[in-house]
Design an enzyme around this catalytic site. Structure first.
Site, short mmCIF file in Angstrom:
data_model
loop_
_atom_site.label_atom_id
_atom_site.label_comp_id
_atom_site.label_asym_id
_atom_site.label_seq_id
_atom_site.Cartn_x
_atom_site.Cartn_y
_atom_site.Cartn_z
CG ASP A 163 3.03 24.21 10.33
OD1 ASP A 163 2.88 25.43 10.46
OD2 ASP A 163 2.12 23.42 10.05
CG ASN A 410 8.19 15.47 10.46
OD1 ASN A 410 7.43 14.56 10.16
ND2 ASN A 410 7.97 16.74 10.12
CD GLU A 411 6.92 16.86 6.22
OE1 GLU A 411 7.16 18.08 6.17
OE2 GLU A 411 5.83 16.37 5.90
CG ASN A 464 4.51 13.41 7.22
OD1 ASN A 464 4.12 12.39 7.78
ND2 ASN A 464 5.32 14.27 7.80
CE1 TYR A 466 -1.14 17.54 5.60
CE2 TYR A 466 1.17 16.95 5.21
CZ TYR A 466 0.11 17.18 6.08
OH TYR A 466 0.29 17.04 7.43
CE1 TYR A 470 -0.06 23.44 3.05
CE2 TYR A 470 0.48 21.18 3.67
CZ TYR A 470 0.21 22.49 4.02
OH TYR A 470 0.21 22.86 5.34
CD GLU A 503 2.82 15.40 9.31
OE1 GLU A 503 2.56 16.27 8.46
OE2 GLU A 503 3.77 15.50 10.12
CD1 TRP A 548 -0.92 18.13 10.15
CD2 TRP A 548 0.21 16.71 11.44
NE1 TRP A 548 -0.05 18.87 10.89
CE2 TRP A 548 0.67 18.02 11.69
CE3 TRP A 548 0.77 15.64 12.16
CZ2 TRP A 548 1.67 18.28 12.62
CZ3 TRP A 548 1.76 15.91 13.07
CH2 TRP A 548 2.20 17.22 13.30
CE LYS A 567 -2.66 20.87 6.70
NZ LYS A 567 -1.89 22.05 7.13
C1 GCB Z 1 3.92 18.57 7.51
C2 GCB Z 1 4.68 18.68 8.77
C3 GCB Z 1 3.83 19.20 9.91
C4 GCB Z 1 2.96 20.35 9.42
C5 GCB Z 1 2.04 19.80 8.34
C6 GCB Z 1 1.12 20.87 7.77
O1 GCB Z 1 4.25 17.88 6.60
O2 GCB Z 1 5.31 17.49 9.14
O3 GCB Z 1 4.67 19.62 10.94
O4 GCB Z 1 2.23 20.94 10.45
O5 GCB Z 1 2.81 19.30 7.30
O6 GCB Z 1 0.03 21.05 8.28
O7 GCB Z 1 1.51 21.53 6.81
#
Ligand code: GCB
Length: 596
Positions: A163, A410-411, A464, A466, A470, A503, A548, A567
Site C-alpha cells: 500500500d 510485514n504482514e 497491525n 484495524y 476495516y 500499526e 499508523w 492515516k
Molecule cells: C497495513 C499495511 C500498511 C497499510 C495499512 C493501511 O496493514 O501494513 O502498509 O498502509 O495497513 O493503511 O491499510
C-alpha cells in the site's frame, strides 16, 4: 557493507545533482547498448529523487521497466595504491552500472547499497561516462514481490501487493570514494555493560593488513581506550551509555596499515526478558509510528531537510521510536536515529508476501491470485532472495545502536500452508547474522492466534490492527472489545512474548471535523486512538504503540485511496491533525512516567 566515511586515508566525492535521464519506453536500451554513448534524448533529473513525480509526463510516471541515468564524472587523482569505488545508496528496484563501455556493477533490491571498484577503468583527472540503468519491475522472485500484467490494449502494468506507491529511481546519494588497497572492509561491534564499564567486542576485516589497531574515542574525540589486533574486547570505564533520548556515540577508530576508518557506535544492550523489552537493563515502552520515506515531488528521494524536520516532529510529540516500514531506510536516517537516541525497528523490504490479502476482494485492486506460498508465487527462489536481503540489511545496519529489533517481513500470510516452512530458515538466518537482537515479523489482522503458524519462532509479537476501521467501522466500543479478546488470544498462544502494536489507525482527512466523530474526521482519529490506548494501558504484555502512520503518504491508485493513504497524524506536508496534539499529551506524560 561499510558506509562511506571521510578519514586521513579516505576521500568521498558526492555525485548528487541533476543527471540526464531517458525512459526506455520499449525496454531495448540494453540490447541497443545505450550505455555506449550519450543518451539520445535526455531530460534533466535530480539525484537523489524518485523520478515519478518530478515531471508532468505520464509516460515517465507510469513506465514499467528500465530508465537510464547518465552523467560525466571527473576521476579524482589517487594516492599510490589507492582504489576508487563508485557507490550507490540504493537503486530501486534493480540496476546495472557502466563506466564508459564497461559494465561494473549490478544489484537487485531497491533499498540497500552496492558498489564497484572502478580503479582500472578510469584515468585520474579525466572524465568518464557513468551510466546507470534502473528497472522498477517487481516479480514473484523479488523482495518486495509483484507481477506485471498487460492490459487489453497490450500495455504493461505493474501490480504489487503493498500500500505505497512504487516510486523508483536513484533515491539515495551516489558517491565516488577512495581508500587504500589494503583497507578495512568490515567491522562488527557488539557491546555489553558490566557495572559502570562498557565492554566493546569488535571484529575487523582487513585482508592483507599486517597490523590492526583500534582506539575508542568519546564524543569529544578524546581517546578513552585502545587495543591491537583484528578482534578483541575493550573496556571503557565509566562508560556513557547510548539510551533512548540520549544518543551518546563513541567512535571506534580503526587503523589497518595505512587505512583509517572511523566507525561510530553506542554502548548499550537490548534484550527481551520476563516478557519485557529491556534497553540497558531498563524496561522500554515503544512510542512512535510506522513511517514511510515519502515526500511531495521527491517521492522516496532522501532529503536531509525533511529528515531533520520529521525527527523534530517526532520529538515534539514525545515519540521515542519508529519502524522502517516497509523497507530499509537511507543510511543517513539510521545515522541520525543513532545520534538522536531514537529506537528503530528495522524492517526488510519483504512486504506483500500475501496473496490472500491482495488477490481477493478487489478493494485493494485484487486480480485473483493463487495461494501465497506456491511454486508459481512465493517459492524457494523467493526465499533465497529474501534470505540474501536479510543478510545484506544486517550487514549494513548491525552497528547502529538505534536498531533494537529486526522485522523480517510485514504482514505475510503467516497462517497459510507453507508459511512456517518459508519463515523458519529466514528467522534462523537473521539470528545467525546477528545473535544479539530480537527477531520478529509484523502480523496481519486476519492471521489471528488461532490461525498463526510462525509467532512461536520469533522473540516478540508485532501486530497491525484495524478494528474500528476495516472492520467495526464507526463502532469503537465493539472494536475495543474485539481488540481485547485478540490480545487475550496472543497471551495464551505465546505467553512469554511481549507485544508491540506496530500499526493501528483510521484514514483521516486533514481539516474534516465532526461533532459525531464519524470515520474520516479528525475527531474519529482522536477517539480511535483513545480506545486503543485504553486497551494497551490494561495489558502489561503490551510494550509498545507505534501508530499508523506518521504522515499521509502516496499509494497506488485505487477506490479506497484518495491521493494516497490518509492515516497520518500529520498530513503529507507535515501539518498536524487533531490527533497529533492529543497523542502528544499522552506521550509526553508517558515519557515523564517511564523516563525515556
Ligand atoms: C497495513 C499495511 C500498511 C497499510 C495499512 C493501511 O496493514 O501494513 O502498509 O498502509 O495497513 O493503511 O491499510
Amino acid at each position: 557493507m561499510l558506509r562511506t566515511r571521510r578519514s586521513p586515508s579516505r576521500t568521498v566525492h558526492n555525485l548528487d545533482g541533476v543527471w540526464d535521464l531517458q525512459v526506455d519506453s520499449a525496454n531495448v536500451g540494453i540490447e541497443e547498448s545505450w550505455f555506449a554513448q550519450n543518451l539520445a534524448n535526455p531530460r534533466p533529473m535530480p539525484v537523489p529523487a524518485s523520478y515519478n513525480d518530478v515531471t508532468t509526463d505520464n509516460e515517465l510516471r507510469d513506465h514499467v521497466g528500465w530508465v537510464w541515468y547518465q552523467r560525466l564524472v571527473y576521476a579524482p587523482r589517487l594516492a599510490a595504491d589507492d582504489r576508487l569505488f563508485v557507490r550507490f545508496g540504493s537503486a530501486t528496484h534493480s540496476a546495472r552500472v557502466w563506466v564508459n563501455d564497461t559494465e561494473v556493477a549490478g544489484h537487485v533490491g531497491g533499498y540497500l547499497p552496492f558498489e564497484a571498484d572502478i580503479t582500472e577503468l578510469v584515468s585520474a583527472g579525466e572524465r568518464f561516462r557513468l551510466t546507470v540503468a534502473v528497472d522498477n519491475r517487481l516479480s514473484w522472485q523479488t523482495i518486495p514481490p509483484g507481477f506485471v500484467l498487460a492490459d487489453a490494449l497490450g500495455r504493461d502494468h505493474q501490480h504489487y501487493l503493498h500500500d505505497f506507491y512504487n516510486y523508483a529511481g536513484l533515491h539515495r546519494s551516489v558517491e565516488l570514494y577512495t581508500r587504500p588497497a589494503v583497507a578495512v572492509t568490515d567491522v562488527t561491534i557488539v557491546t555489553t555493560i558490566d557495572g559502570t564499564t562498557g565492554v566493546v567486542n569488535y571484529t575487523v576485516e582487513a585482508e592483507g593488513a599486517s597490523e590492526v589497531r583500534v582506539r575508542v574515542l568519546d564524543a569529544s574525540d578524546d581517546e578513552v581506550a585502545s587495543a591491537t589486533g583484528a578482534r578483541g574486547r575493550i573496556e571503557v570505564p565509566h562508560a556513557q551509555l547510548w539510551a533512548p533520548g540520549d544518543g551518546y556515540l563513541y567512535t571506534l577508530e580503526i587503523c589497518a596499515d595505512a587505512d583509517v576508518y572511523p566507525q561510530p557506535f553506542g554502548i548499550r544492550t537490548v534484550e527481551i526478558k520476563d516478557k519485557k523489552f529491556l534497553i540497558n537493563g531498563k524496561e522500554f515502552y515503544f512510542r512512535g509510528y510506522g513511517r514511510h520515506e515519502d515526500n511531495l515531488v521527491r517521492g522516496k528521494g532522501h532529503d536531509d531537510v525533511m529528515m531533520v524536520h520529521d525527527f523534530e516532529l517526532m520529538k515534539w510529540q514525545g515519540a521515542n521510536s519508529f519502524r522502517t516500514s516497509h523497507y530499509p531506510y537511507a543510511e543517513e536516517v539510521m545515522d541520525f536515529a543513532d545520534r538522536e537516541g531514537v529506537v528503530v525497528i528495522d524492517e526488510t523490504a519483504a512486504v506483500g508476501l500475501n496473496t490472500a490479502l491482495w488477490g481477493g476482494g478487489g478493494l485493494m485492486g485484487g486480480v485473483g491470485l493463487p495461494p501465497t506460498f506456491s511454486p508459481g508465487t512465493i517459492n524457494d527462489a523467493t526465499r533465497d532472495v529474501h534470505q540474501a536481503h536479510i543478510r545484506e540489511l544486517i550487514a549494513r545496519d548491525k552497528n547502529h545502536p538505534c536498531v533494537a529489533v529486526w522485522s523480517i517481513a510485514n504482514e505475510p500470510d503467516s497462517g497459510a500452508d507453507g508459511a512456517r516452512e518459508y519463515f523458519a530458515p529466514l528467522i534462523q538466518a537473521a539470528r545467525d547474522a546477528d545473535p544479539t537482537r530480537p527477531v520478529g515479523y509484523v502480523n496481519v489482522g486476519y492471521a489471528t492466534p488461532d490461525k498463526e503458524r510462525v509467532a512461536d519462532l520469533c522473540d516478540l509479537v508485532m501486530l497491525n490492527r484495524y478494528y474500528g476501521w476495516y472492520s467495526e467501522n464507526n463502532n469503537l466500543p465493539l472494536a475495543e472489545k474485539n481488540l481485547r479478546d485478540e490480545i487475550d488470544g496472543w497471551i495464551e498462544l505465546v505467553p512469554d512474548h511481549p507485544i508491540i502494536f506496530t500499526e493501528y489507525g483510521p484514514d483521516t482527512l486533514g481539516g474534516l471535523r465532526d461533532f459525531h466523530a464519524w470515520p474520516w474526521s479528525e475527531d474519529y482519529q482522536v477517539a480511535f486512538f483513545e480506545a486503543y490506548h485504553r486497551v494497551f494501558d490494561d495489558y502489561p504484555q503490551v510494550v509498545g504503540e507505534q501508530m499508523w502512520n506518521f504522515a499521509d503518504f502516496q499509494t497506488n491508485a485505487g477506490i479506497i485511496r484518495v491521493d494516497g493513504n490518509k492515516k497520518g497524524m500529520f498530513t503529507r506536508d507535515r501539518k498536524p491533525k487533531a490527533a497529533a496534539f492529543a497523542v502528544r499529551e499522552r506521550w509526553l506524560r508517558l515519557r515523564d512516567e517511564q523516563g525515556s
